[in-house]
Design a protein around this motif. Structure first.
Motif, PDB file in Angstrom:
ATOM      1  N   LEU A  38      -9.652  -1.296   3.206  1.00  0.00           N
ATOM      2  CA  LEU A  38     -10.584  -1.587   4.289  1.00  0.00           C
ATOM      3  C   LEU A  38     -11.930  -1.013   3.880  1.00  0.00           C
ATOM      4  CD1 LEU A  38      -8.445  -0.686   7.451  1.00  0.00           C
ATOM      5  CD2 LEU A  38      -8.873  -2.962   6.501  1.00  0.00           C
ATOM      6  N   ASP A  39     -12.963  -1.835   3.976  1.00  0.00           N
ATOM      7  CA  ASP A  39     -14.271  -1.452   3.448  1.00  0.00           C
ATOM      8  C   ASP A  39     -15.351  -1.609   4.518  1.00  0.00           C
ATOM      9  OD1 ASP A  39     -16.322  -0.733   1.759  1.00  0.00           O
ATOM     10  OD2 ASP A  39     -16.268  -2.572   0.562  1.00  0.00           O
ATOM     11  N   ALA A  59      -6.258  -8.929   1.221  1.00  0.00           N
ATOM     12  CA  ALA A  59      -7.537  -9.011   1.921  1.00  0.00           C
ATOM     13  C   ALA A  59      -7.751  -7.840   2.871  1.00  0.00           C
ATOM     14  CB  ALA A  59      -7.631 -10.332   2.690  1.00  0.00           C
ATOM     15  N   GLY A  60      -6.660  -7.193   3.293  1.00  0.00           N
ATOM     16  CA  GLY A  60      -6.772  -6.062   4.208  1.00  0.00           C
ATOM     17  C   GLY A  60      -6.219  -6.330   5.589  1.00  0.00           C
ATOM     18  N   LYS A  61      -5.587  -7.482   5.774  1.00  0.00           N
ATOM     19  CA  LYS A  61      -5.103  -7.880   7.106  1.00  0.00           C
ATOM     20  C   LYS A  61      -4.064  -6.900   7.651  1.00  0.00           C
ATOM     21  CE  LYS A  61      -3.460 -11.794   5.677  1.00  0.00           C
ATOM     22  NZ  LYS A  61      -3.601 -11.474   4.228  1.00  0.00           N
ATOM     23  N   SER A  62      -2.996  -6.688   6.895  1.00  0.00           N
ATOM     24  CA  SER A  62      -1.943  -5.800   7.366  1.00  0.00           C
ATOM     25  C   SER A  62      -2.411  -4.351   7.428  1.00  0.00           C
ATOM     26  CB  SER A  62      -0.703  -5.918   6.469  1.00  0.00           C
ATOM     27  OG  SER A  62      -0.068  -7.173   6.673  1.00  0.00           O
ATOM     28  N   LEU A  64      -5.340  -3.419   8.295  1.00  0.00           N
ATOM     29  CA  LEU A  64      -6.067  -3.325   9.561  1.00  0.00           C
ATOM     30  C   LEU A  64      -5.094  -3.129  10.717  1.00  0.00           C
ATOM     31  CD1 LEU A  64      -8.619  -3.552  11.293  1.00  0.00           C
ATOM     32  CD2 LEU A  64      -8.353  -6.051  11.213  1.00  0.00           C
ATOM     33  N   LEU A  65      -4.023  -3.939  10.757  1.00  0.00           N
ATOM     34  CA  LEU A  65      -3.031  -3.794  11.832  1.00  0.00           C
ATOM     35  C   LEU A  65      -2.349  -2.431  11.774  1.00  0.00           C
ATOM     36  CD1 LEU A  65      -3.517  -6.793  12.464  1.00  0.00           C
ATOM     37  CD2 LEU A  65      -1.039  -7.048  12.706  1.00  0.00           C
ATOM     38  N   ASN A  66      -2.026  -1.973  10.563  1.00  0.00           N
ATOM     39  CA  ASN A  66      -1.393  -0.662  10.420  1.00  0.00           C
ATOM     40  C   ASN A  66      -2.290   0.455  10.931  1.00  0.00           C
ATOM     41  OD1 ASN A  66       1.161  -1.301   9.324  1.00  0.00           O
ATOM     42  ND2 ASN A  66       0.299  -1.544   7.283  1.00  0.00           N
ATOM     43  N   SER A  67      -3.576   0.340  10.671  1.00  0.00           N
ATOM     44  CA  SER A  67      -4.524   1.349  11.144  1.00  0.00           C
ATOM     45  C   SER A  67      -4.593   1.358  12.659  1.00  0.00           C
ATOM     46  CB  SER A  67      -5.920   1.086  10.560  1.00  0.00           C
ATOM     47  OG  SER A  67      -5.924   1.211   9.162  1.00  0.00           O
ATOM     48  N   ILE A  68      -4.668   0.171  13.251  1.00  0.00           N
ATOM     49  CA  ILE A  68      -4.749   0.078  14.712  1.00  0.00           C
ATOM     50  C   ILE A  68      -3.471   0.603  15.361  1.00  0.00           C
ATOM     51  CG2 ILE A  68      -4.910  -1.548  16.645  1.00  0.00           C
ATOM     52  CD1 ILE A  68      -6.689  -3.299  14.798  1.00  0.00           C
ATOM     53  N   ALA A  69      -2.320   0.307  14.725  1.00  0.00           N
ATOM     54  CA  ALA A  69      -1.035   0.748  15.272  1.00  0.00           C
ATOM     55  C   ALA A  69      -0.789   2.237  15.068  1.00  0.00           C
ATOM     56  CB  ALA A  69       0.098  -0.047  14.633  1.00  0.00           C
ATOM     57  N   GLY A  70      -1.541   2.855  14.153  1.00  0.00           N
ATOM     58  CA  GLY A  70      -1.365   4.278  13.906  1.00  0.00           C
ATOM     59  C   GLY A  70      -0.363   4.597  12.822  1.00  0.00           C
ATOM     60  N   ALA A  71      -0.076   3.637  11.930  1.00  0.00           N
ATOM     61  CA  ALA A  71       0.848   3.888  10.830  1.00  0.00           C
ATOM     62  C   ALA A  71       0.274   4.916   9.863  1.00  0.00           C
ATOM     63  CB  ALA A  71       1.159   2.585  10.092  1.00  0.00           C
ATOM     64  N   PHE A  72      -1.043   4.984   9.777  1.00  0.00           N
ATOM     65  CA  PHE A  72      -1.729   6.005   8.982  1.00  0.00           C
ATOM     66  C   PHE A  72      -3.145   6.156   9.521  1.00  0.00           C
ATOM     67  CE2 PHE A  72      -1.653   2.007   6.482  1.00  0.00           C
ATOM     68  CZ  PHE A  72      -2.966   1.608   6.688  1.00  0.00           C
ATOM     69  N   MET A 238     -10.724 -12.333   6.586  1.00  0.00           N
ATOM     70  CA  MET A 238     -10.928 -11.118   5.807  1.00  0.00           C
ATOM     71  C   MET A 238     -10.831 -11.403   4.320  1.00  0.00           C
ATOM     72  SD  MET A 238      -8.977  -8.057   7.894  1.00  0.00           S
ATOM     73  CE  MET A 238      -9.814  -6.831   6.843  1.00  0.00           C
ATOM     74  N   ASP A 239     -11.578 -10.630   3.553  1.00  0.00           N
ATOM     75  CA  ASP A 239     -11.522 -10.731   2.092  1.00  0.00           C
ATOM     76  C   ASP A 239     -11.986  -9.397   1.517  1.00  0.00           C
ATOM     77  OD1 ASP A 239     -11.259 -12.425  -0.413  1.00  0.00           O
ATOM     78  OD2 ASP A 239     -13.309 -11.683  -0.618  1.00  0.00           O
ATOM     79  N   ALA A 240     -11.214  -8.874   0.555  1.00  0.00           N
ATOM     80  CA  ALA A 240     -11.566  -7.631  -0.135  1.00  0.00           C
ATOM     81  C   ALA A 240     -11.868  -6.494   0.843  1.00  0.00           C
ATOM     82  CB  ALA A 240     -12.751  -7.866  -1.067  1.00  0.00           C
ATOM     83  N   GLY A 241     -11.080  -6.415   1.923  1.00  0.00           N
ATOM     84  CA  GLY A 241     -11.232  -5.317   2.858  1.00  0.00           C
ATOM     85  C   GLY A 241     -12.366  -5.445   3.836  1.00  0.00           C
TER      86      GLY A 241
END
Length: 275
Positions: A38-39, A59-62, A64-72, A238-241
């Motif tokens: 993610l950039d 591209a960073g899609k998953s 982004l979802l992981n960040s929103i969900a709190g996976a990391f 999305m592309d390249a974060g």
């Protein structure tokens, strides 16, 4: 069966339900060749938005979802939900506000438990753990009402262990479980990609129905261009974060598959040229 289009919802001038600002994440930071997943992502969803995210692998899609969900936790940036900064809130504490349906039908359900037990757990998501929720007649009737529109016969199999269900049936159950607690935000991570076309259509139609019926705000990742064009009121590429395209309203409604292919090509060219 043609995919139903979620009608565009009129948006007020209030604050967004979800606000992602300056989000950055690099895996393997400090190692040679490490590139940001993610950039500097900025994304805002208004209440009732149904945004579809597309992009090539990596591209960073998953992420982004992981960040929103709190996976990391992200390396930088903020995530705000309903006015609350949740950037550093652990994923398990977000479970009452944010729910998710994964690509793998096996992830979202407990195989050894029955359908009704899975639904009872989902109903209590994000709430303090107490004694087991009583599965009385009224609650079972509610579960049957939730399952019946799927037309998969699950409403008549409440005591069946989930391990005996097909992948499509488990994914449909995962979807119903995800909305049992009436979350603020529903995340859909390529949730029909692993299903056969007929079952994928059933699950997609069920998705559109529950989002509409419950007035949910949703963010869906897909590789399916038809889904991207026909679903929701927002399309994010999305592309390249980075987010390269974010359109909605009449602009999205007029979009064709050829347009989308052309936009993919243009944005790839721009990335290669360094613009």
């Amino acid at each position: 069966m043609a995919a139903e289009v979620i009608p565009e919802r009129p948006q007020g001038g209030g604050p967004p339900l979800l606000a992602v600002q300056g989000l950055r994440k690099t895996f393997g930071g400090g190692l040679p060749g490490a590139r940001p997943a993610l950039d500097g992502v900025d994304l805002a969803l208004m209440p009732g938005d149904f945004a579809v995210v597309i992009g090539s692998n990596g591209a960073g899609k998953s992420t982004l979802l992981n960040s929103i969900a709190g996976a990391f936790a992200p390396d930088a940036g903020t995530i705000t939900l309903a006015g609350r900064n949740i950037t550093r809130v652990p994923g398990h504490r977000r479970a009452g506000w944010i729910t998710r349906v994964f690509q793998d039908p096996m992830i979202g359900t407990a195989a050894a438990m029955t359908i009704e037990e899975n639904l009872a757990l989902a109903e209590r998501r994000g709430q303090p753990r107490r004694l087991r929720l009583a599965l009385d007649r009224a609650r079972r009737d509610t579960y049957r009402d939730r399952l019946r529109p799927l037309a998969l016969g699950l409403e008549d199999r409440l005591t069946t262990p989930v391990a005996l269900l097909s992948g499509g049936q488990r994914q449909a159950l995962s979807l119903i479980m995800a909305v049992m607690s009436r979350p603020a935000l529903l995340l859909l991570d390529e949730h029909t990609a692993a299903l056969d076309p007929r079952t994928a259509e059933i699950v997609m139609q069920a998705t559109l129905r529950v989002v509409q019926d419950h007035g949910l705000t949703a963010l869906m990742v897909t590789h399916n261009m038809r889904q991207a064009i026909e679903t929701g009121n927002r399309l994010v590429m999305m592309d390249a974060g980075r987010i390269r395209l974010d359109i909605g309203g009449s602009e999205k409604s007029a979009l064709t598959a050829a347009d989308l292919v052309e936009k993919f090509r243009i944005d790839t060219d721009r990335m290669l040229l360094g613009h």
